[in-house]
Design a protein around this motif. Structure first.
Motif, PDB file in Angstrom:
ATOM      1  N   ARG A  21       1.013  -1.299   0.010  1.00  0.00           N
ATOM      2  CA  ARG A  21       0.004   0.059   0.032  1.00  0.00           C
ATOM      3  C   ARG A  21       0.784   1.277   0.075  1.00  0.00           C
ATOM      4  O   ARG A  21       0.575   2.225  -0.492  1.00  0.00           O
ATOM      5  N   LYS A  22       1.963   1.046   0.770  1.00  0.00           N
ATOM      6  CA  LYS A  22       3.023   2.447   0.502  1.00  0.00           C
ATOM      7  C   LYS A  22       3.393   2.759  -0.798  1.00  0.00           C
ATOM      8  O   LYS A  22       3.577   3.906  -1.239  1.00  0.00           O
ATOM      9  N   GLU A  23       3.826   1.711  -1.747  1.00  0.00           N
ATOM     10  CA  GLU A  23       4.044   1.910  -3.045  1.00  0.00           C
ATOM     11  C   GLU A  23       2.933   2.308  -3.672  1.00  0.00           C
ATOM     12  O   GLU A  23       3.172   3.271  -4.439  1.00  0.00           O
ATOM     13  N   MET A  24       1.623   2.028  -3.496  1.00  0.00           N
ATOM     14  CA  MET A  24       0.572   2.355  -4.268  1.00  0.00           C
ATOM     15  C   MET A  24       0.205   4.117  -3.962  1.00  0.00           C
ATOM     16  O   MET A  24      -0.072   4.758  -4.612  1.00  0.00           O
ATOM     17  N   ALA A  25       0.767   4.193  -2.624  1.00  0.00           N
ATOM     18  CA  ALA A  25       0.404   5.767  -1.986  1.00  0.00           C
ATOM     19  C   ALA A  25       1.460   6.726  -2.703  1.00  0.00           C
ATOM     20  O   ALA A  25       1.101   7.690  -3.311  1.00  0.00           O
ATOM     21  N   HIS A  26       2.474   6.011  -3.099  1.00  0.00           N
ATOM     22  CA  HIS A  26       3.522   7.075  -3.912  1.00  0.00           C
ATOM     23  C   HIS A  26       3.029   7.149  -5.398  1.00  0.00           C
ATOM     24  O   HIS A  26       3.368   8.067  -5.783  1.00  0.00           O
ATOM     25  N   VAL A  27       2.351   6.099  -5.759  1.00  0.00           N
ATOM     26  CA  VAL A  27       2.000   6.332  -7.189  1.00  0.00           C
ATOM     27  C   VAL A  27       0.861   7.356  -7.020  1.00  0.00           C
ATOM     28  O   VAL A  27       0.826   8.230  -7.982  1.00  0.00           O
ATOM     29  N   LYS A  28      -0.040   7.126  -6.222  1.00  0.00           N
ATOM     30  CA  LYS A  28      -1.322   8.237  -6.178  1.00  0.00           C
ATOM     31  C   LYS A  28      -0.829   9.599  -5.754  1.00  0.00           C
ATOM     32  O   LYS A  28      -1.512  10.599  -6.231  1.00  0.00           O
ATOM     33  N   SER A  29       0.232   9.838  -5.160  1.00  0.00           N
ATOM     34  CA  SER A  29       0.826  10.916  -4.576  1.00  0.00           C
ATOM     35  C   SER A  29       0.907  11.950  -5.927  1.00  0.00           C
ATOM     36  O   SER A  29       1.123  13.046  -5.640  1.00  0.00           O
ATOM     37  N   LEU A  59      -2.701  11.025   4.475  1.00  0.00           N
ATOM     38  CA  LEU A  59      -2.440  12.163   5.314  1.00  0.00           C
ATOM     39  C   LEU A  59      -0.889  12.494   5.097  1.00  0.00           C
ATOM     40  O   LEU A  59      -0.395  13.475   5.086  1.00  0.00           O
ATOM     41  N   ALA A  60       0.065  11.362   4.898  1.00  0.00           N
ATOM     42  CA  ALA A  60       1.445  11.458   4.708  1.00  0.00           C
ATOM     43  C   ALA A  60       1.782  12.206   3.593  1.00  0.00           C
ATOM     44  O   ALA A  60       2.744  12.639   3.430  1.00  0.00           O
TER      45      ALA A  60
END
Length: 420
Positions: free
Chosen positions: A139-147, A167-168
């Protein structure tokens, strides 16, 4: 001449894509006020709601989603269009006065963001729907994509305060303002954010559900759930979640609160305004609900809604999973709905996405059995059409049939034929 211009500009786009593939970070100017929306679930409905608000505000909206691309009321293309290619196709249309563009995971990984930014952007959530695909395993890698979407906004970024990965992203954005959204009025992140004078949208459930829009300690306005038909008086919670994001994005684009409120009063999720998302059909002796549910979290909300609505009669579910999801993900979908319905029809999505025929359908069945559903209460259909034939012959008067599908247009046609 118009067609020649469009063909020429699309040829320009193909050249730009080639240049970007070779590592040149070429960016295209966005020439109209625009919003980007990403997340794991809820993107399309949020985009639809925002487009409805901007239309209420008197603008011709260019809209691209997983459902297709549109200029105002005109449909330009049907099918998944949640990437920069289709957003660009709309931007070259001179009628477009403002843009609402869904940015899905696949498009972000394959194309990135080819524009020089947008006015407002939202990241709704980061779930596990697409883990294990295209090199994204956490999920952290996915968050990087969506960021990348959050980083694109110039004026306002809207983030989910109930999701730590969203939030991050606050530390990475360049927008002049940040809005936090929460389903919880006592979320400490919302409270601290408002103390700094920032913008927040949250759900107050003290009596009846009410969406509050605030700037610091000032209440900009409140919208009761009963004024959002799509929420069924607040019983379908995803509609409230999507509405909060749409309201925040619209406000960030300069739309007045009263316009936002009026637009929600007039927004009904049906086969014209939001095809395949919570579309009820009542022309048969029983009700049919056609909707989209990708994963256990979406099904959890659907189950909550069905329980709270207290539908009379028996309840039947026909559902599928995308084949490129992990085994456990698919089984958990079965777990989410176990014990709620009289009978379950499990089937494969038309696009198997790498799995052998019936494997995904059988995994759904295994998830049901692991959570107490008896085998005789489950049918593994050989295809979507076969499943629908079985499903439409199960209910009696006043019963409810729920069809979760990624091919809503085809299902809708079959359901309408049943009534003739």
């Amino acid at each position: 001449m118009k067609n020649f211009r469009i063909k020429f500009l699309m040829l320009r786009w193909r050249l730009i894509k080639i240049i970007r593939q070779y590592g040149v970070n070429f960016k295209i100017d966005l020439n109209i006020p625009s919003a980007f929306v990403t997340g794991s679930v809820g993107k399309t409905t949020t985009c639809r709601m925002l487009a409805a608000i901007l239309t209420e505000n008197g603008q011709i909206v260019a809209l691209s989603t997983t459902q297709g691309i549109y200029i105002g009321k005109e449909t330009i293309r049907i099918g998944d269009s949640s990437n920069c290619t289709h957003a660009y196709r709309l931007l070259i249309d001179k009628r477009a006065q403002t843009g609402v563009f869904e940015m899905a995971r696949g498009g972000l990984i394959e194309q990135g963001i080819a524009f020089d930014g947008c006015d407002v952007a939202a990241v709704l959530n980061v779930y596990d729907n697409h883990l294990g695909l295209q090199g994204i395993n956490t999920r952290k890698e996915m968050a990087h994509v969506k960021s990348a979407v959050a980083k694109s906004a110039r004026k306002m970024v809207v983030l989910n305060a109930d999701d730590s990965l969203c939030l991050a992203m606050r530390d990475q954005i360049a927008a002049s303002s940040t809005c936090l959204v929460s389903m919880l009025p006592d979320n400490p992140e919302i409270i601290d954010h408002m103390r700094t004078g920032e913008f927040a949208v949250f759900l107050d459930n003290k009596k009846e559900p009410v969406i509050n829009m605030c700037k610091g300690s000032e209440l900009i306005g409140a919208i009761p759930a009963i004024e959002i038909p799509d929420s069924y008086d607040g019983l379908f919670r995803p509609a409230l979640f999507n509405a909060m994001f749409a309201a925040a994005l619209a406000y960030g684009m300069g739309v007045k609160f009263n316009v936002i409120r009026n637009a929600f009063r007039n927004f009904h999720s049906n086969e014209e305004t939001n095809p395949g998302r919570m579309n009820f059909h009542k022309h048969l002796p029983f009700k049919v609900l056609i909707t989209w549910a990708d994963g256990a979290k979406a099904l959890d909300e659907l189950v909550y809604f069905i329980r709270e609505m207290n539908f009379p009669g028996e309840k039947y579910l026909m559902f599928c999973s995308m084949g490129n999801r992990p085994d456990r993900f698919i089984k958990d979908m079965g777990k989410s709905v176990a014990g709620i319905f009289t009978h379950y029809i499990c089937y494969d999505h038309d696009d198997l996405r790498g799995r052998p025929p019936l494997e995904a359908a059988q995994l759904l069945g295994e998830g049901l059995i692991e959570n107490g559903v008896k085998r005789e209460g489950i049918t593994i259909a050989s295809s979507r059409r076969n499943g629908l034939e079985i499903a439409l012959n199960k209910p009696s008067i006043n019963d409810l049939l729920v069809v979760c599908t990624f091919a809503s247009d085809a299902v809708r046609k079959e359901v309408l034929l049943k009534g003739k």
